[in-house]
Design an enzyme around this catalytic site. Structure first.
Site, short mmCIF file in Angstrom:
data_model
loop_
_atom_site.label_atom_id
_atom_site.label_comp_id
_atom_site.label_asym_id
_atom_site.label_seq_id
_atom_site.Cartn_x
_atom_site.Cartn_y
_atom_site.Cartn_z
N PRO A 31 30.18 -6.26 -10.29
CA PRO A 31 30.95 -5.85 -11.46
C PRO A 31 30.48 -6.63 -12.68
O PRO A 31 30.20 -7.81 -12.61
CB PRO A 31 32.38 -6.23 -11.10
CG PRO A 31 32.40 -6.34 -9.62
CD PRO A 31 31.03 -6.75 -9.21
N GLU A 32 30.37 -5.94 -13.81
CA GLU A 32 29.96 -6.58 -15.06
C GLU A 32 31.12 -6.55 -16.04
O GLU A 32 32.24 -6.21 -15.68
CB GLU A 32 28.73 -5.86 -15.62
CG GLU A 32 27.53 -5.95 -14.69
CD GLU A 32 26.28 -5.32 -15.29
OE1 GLU A 32 26.21 -5.19 -16.53
OE2 GLU A 32 25.38 -4.98 -14.53
N LYS B 22 32.23 -11.96 -17.27
CA LYS B 22 32.75 -11.36 -16.03
C LYS B 22 33.88 -12.18 -15.44
O LYS B 22 34.28 -11.98 -14.30
CB LYS B 22 31.62 -11.26 -15.00
CG LYS B 22 30.37 -10.61 -15.54
CD LYS B 22 29.18 -10.86 -14.62
CE LYS B 22 27.89 -10.55 -15.33
NZ LYS B 22 26.71 -10.82 -14.50
N HIS C 154 41.02 -9.29 4.71
CA HIS C 154 40.23 -9.61 3.52
C HIS C 154 41.09 -9.94 2.31
O HIS C 154 40.56 -10.27 1.25
CB HIS C 154 39.29 -8.46 3.19
CG HIS C 154 38.29 -8.20 4.28
ND1 HIS C 154 37.50 -9.19 4.80
CD2 HIS C 154 37.98 -7.06 4.96
CE1 HIS C 154 36.73 -8.68 5.75
NE2 HIS C 154 37.00 -7.39 5.87
N ARG D 239 33.41 -10.15 1.09
CA ARG D 239 32.20 -10.99 1.23
C ARG D 239 32.39 -12.39 0.65
O ARG D 239 31.53 -13.23 0.81
CB ARG D 239 31.00 -10.28 0.61
CG ARG D 239 30.65 -9.04 1.42
CD ARG D 239 29.38 -8.40 0.96
NE ARG D 239 28.20 -9.25 1.15
CZ ARG D 239 26.99 -8.91 0.75
NH1 ARG D 239 26.81 -7.76 0.14
NH2 ARG D 239 25.98 -9.72 0.95
N ARG E 41 15.15 -8.97 -10.88
CA ARG E 41 16.10 -7.85 -10.99
C ARG E 41 15.33 -6.56 -11.24
O ARG E 41 14.41 -6.52 -12.06
CB ARG E 41 17.08 -8.08 -12.14
CG ARG E 41 17.81 -9.40 -12.12
CD ARG E 41 18.67 -9.59 -10.88
NE ARG E 41 19.70 -8.58 -10.76
CZ ARG E 41 20.91 -8.68 -11.31
NH1 ARG E 41 21.22 -9.73 -12.00
NH2 ARG E 41 21.80 -7.72 -11.14
#
Ligand SMILES: [Zn+2]
Length: 324
Positions: A6-7, A70, A106, A141, A295
């Site tokens: 996510p940005e 972010k 989670h 994660r 990237r």
């Protein structure tokens, strides 16, 4: 599936849906931390202390939801601040207090909130009936986490906080001169400079590629080689690309969802990101895909020329022809 985190637009959209959900003004009645290792502490190991429920805002009322790049911050009335990072797979959602969540391993932290009466009157605040809502931090994660700070000053001054971040790319909007000054601080190419959060906070891989394309700037160009007009175009492109993405609810990268649990829609508007090898949206040339700073970078070799020398020569020839 897009492999991106996510940005800024995703986190800004998340921030707005949290505010719409009525969490500003809500009192934190109870915090349940299920995994201690999701709470990260800036600074040396010796400086670390035992995490208390108050560090996770229990007993306070949320007075603001802020964002830099972010990074999201819940600010409480007792001055405490809790910073949240979504990492790759993190989410923060508002649920009804009766909705089951305990079987989801989670979910690492849950807050029981009592919303203020003003928030409950807002038609968009849901579920409407109850003053109570549960805020869930879920992160399969665990690249994301929670960072407690004693105050906003602490967060702004601490190297483990926002002191290491440059100004936000979106809020307040940057002008061309400010963007130029920030990015000229590096000798690295434009793509890497835009991704450097110390220079400018919030632009990641997707929106760097999209903004460079919209501005017609080659990703490998050094910042010092950009012309005045390029800086103006890039500033406008960054602002537009980010604004459109926030409006669309982000790009739905991986498991991103907003506070209502909805995925973003911006992925359908990507012009270059994820489109390597396909024809350019503007000119039909095959989009180039390469790796810059580890990237994946996609750009159009025609719309984003590496050199302006040829076009400058043409301009001069045209001017001379007119002068004759
Ligand atoms: Zn093109």
């Amino acid at each position: 599936m897009l492999h991106a985190v996510p940005e800024l637009p995703e986190i800004e959209h998340l921030r707005r849906t949290l505010v719409d959900g009525g969490i500003v003004g809500a009192r934190v009645l109870e915090v349940e931390l299920r995994r201690r290792d999701v709470v990260r502490q800036p600074g040396s190991r010796r400086a670390r202390r035992r995490i208390t429920p108050a560090d996770l805002l229990q007993g306070g009322a949320i007075v603001d939801v802020r964002r830099r790049g972010k990074s999201l911050a819940l600010v409480a009335d007792n001055a405490r601040v809790l910073v949240l990072h979504m990492g790759m797979t993190g989410s923060l959602t508002i649920r009804s207090p009766d909705a089951p969540w305990r079987s989801d391993k989670h979910v690492h932290c849950a807050w029981l909130l009592e919303r203020g009466s003003a928030a409950r009157r807002q038609p968009r605040a849901s579920p409407r009936a109850s003053p109570h809502v549960r805020l869930l931090f879920r992160d399969p994660r665990r690249f994301g986490g929670l960072w407690p700070f004693d105050s906003m000053d602490d967060l702004l001054a601490h190297r483990g906080g926002w002191a290491r971040l440059g100004p936000d790319a979106f809020d307040p909007p940057l002008d061309a001169a400010a963007l130029r000054t920030r990015l000229l601080a590096t000798r690295q190419c434009m793509k890497i400079a835009l991704l450097n959060q110390r220079l400018l906070a919030g632009v990641g891989n997707i929106y760097a590629d999209e903004a460079l394309f919209a501005a017609g700037v080659h990703p490998r160009l050094a910042p010092r080689r950009l012309r005045e007009v390029d800086w103006q175009r890039l500033t406008r492109a960054l602002r537009e690309v980010l604004e459109r993405a926030v409006q669309a609810g982000g790009s739905s990268v991986r498991d991103y969802v907003d506070a209502r649990g909805s995925a973003g829609d911006y992925v359908r508007q990507h012009r270059v990101y994820g489109n390597g090898g396909k024809p350019c949206f503007a000119c039909g040339t095959r989009l180039n895909s390469c790796v810059i700073g580890q990237r994946t970078t996609v750009f159009c070799p025609v719309c984003q020329p590496r050199s302006h020398t040829k076009s400058r020569r043409k301009d001069r020839a045209r001017r001379l022809a007119r002068a004759r």
